[in-house]
Write an enzyme that holds these catalytic residues in place. Structure first.
Site, PDB file in Angstrom:
ATOM      1  N   ASP A  41     -43.898  27.935  -4.299  1.00 43.25           N
ATOM      2  CA  ASP A  41     -42.796  26.616  -5.214  1.00 43.25           C
ATOM      3  C   ASP A  41     -41.654  26.596  -3.817  1.00 43.25           C
ATOM      4  O   ASP A  41     -41.644  26.643  -3.208  1.00 43.25           O
ATOM      5  CB  ASP A  41     -41.950  27.316  -6.238  1.00 43.25           C
ATOM      6  N   GLU A  71     -49.429  41.654  -5.267  1.00 45.00           N
ATOM      7  CA  GLU A  71     -49.398  41.215  -3.999  1.00 45.00           C
ATOM      8  C   GLU A  71     -49.616  43.040  -3.071  1.00 45.00           C
ATOM      9  O   GLU A  71     -50.309  42.355  -1.658  1.00 45.00           O
ATOM     10  CB  GLU A  71     -47.485  41.005  -3.374  1.00 45.00           C
TER      11      GLU A  71
END
Length: 235
Positions: free
Chosen positions: A198, A11
């Site tokens: 997700d 990230e």
């Protein structure tokens, strides 16, 4: 100075590569990259996964770097049908879904003996992030809502349904509410930014690896635009 926290190395790697005049300092097993992005002062750090790591990291940003604001970027599981993989969620507020003192008469999610258990994202930071999303990731959905945090990877339909119904959550992850609580205790404005990787249900383990890279790409584009626009507004 803006503090930027990511939970995992993927990230923050692209943000680090965009930095100039970098000085690296270590504390509590974390590496804090202090420098500039586009001429703006920033500290970029990988907290590690989970609420304890996130809280420790946030307190170091407050104490050592005296940051003016904190952004926590990362990925999360969607709790709503209309929030799709790749979309962005900006924190209207946050809470810890695994805080449970119901045995003492508190409602689930309530932190005992504290004035607040739901932590509000900063309105200026939210509006800035929305503007940046329209500029750099206009092809995806952007949602402002509640971010739920707990030291759990949510991967069942039953748990997802309970979180959505109990807390009116938009997404679930493992750090944001800890960052938010620490920022609130230190009177530092904050924003949690989550790209959806997700659907937080029985497909979560399958979806996660496949869509993680796309979710992180969206977060990085947004953060680079946010750094420039937010610090201009603060002047």
């Amino acid at each position: 100075m803006l503090g930027i926290i990511g939970a995992m190395s993927q990230e923050v790697a692209n943000l680090k590569s965009a930095m100039s005049d970098v000085k690296v300092e270590k504390a509590a097993g974390m590496e804090f990259y202090r420098g500039t992005i586009g001429g703006k002062d920033v500290v970029v750090v990988r907290s590690g996964i989970g609420k304890v790591n996130a809280a420790v990291c946030s307190q170091i940003l407050a104490d050592r770097y005296q940051v003016d604001a904190i952004v926590n970027t990362g990925i999360a599981g969607s709790l709503r049908n209309e929030i799709n993989i790749g979309d962005i969620v900006l924190s209207k507020d946050t809470l810890q879904h695994d805080m449970d003192a119901t045995g003492f008469g508190y409602s689930v999610g309530t932190i005992p003996q504290m004035d607040n258990s739901v932590f509000q994202g900063d309105s200026v930071m939210i509006e800035t992030a929305k503007e940046c999303c329209a500029q750099v990731v206009s092809e995806i959905g952007v949602h402002v809502g509640r971010v739920l945090s707990g030291d759990q990877f949510i991967s069942s339909k039953a748990r997802k349904a309970w979180l959505a119904e109990t807390f009116d959550g938009y997404c679930t992850e493992m750090e944001g509410a800890a960052v938010a609580q620490t920022a609130w205790l230190n009177n530092i404005p904050f924003l949690i930014i989550r790209a959806i990787s997700d659907k937080a249900d029985d497909s979560a383990e399958m979806d996660y690896e496949e869509f993680e890279a796309r979710a992180i790409e969206h977060s990085v584009k947004l953060m680079l635009a946010f750094i420039a626009k937010y610090q201009e507004k603060e002047r």
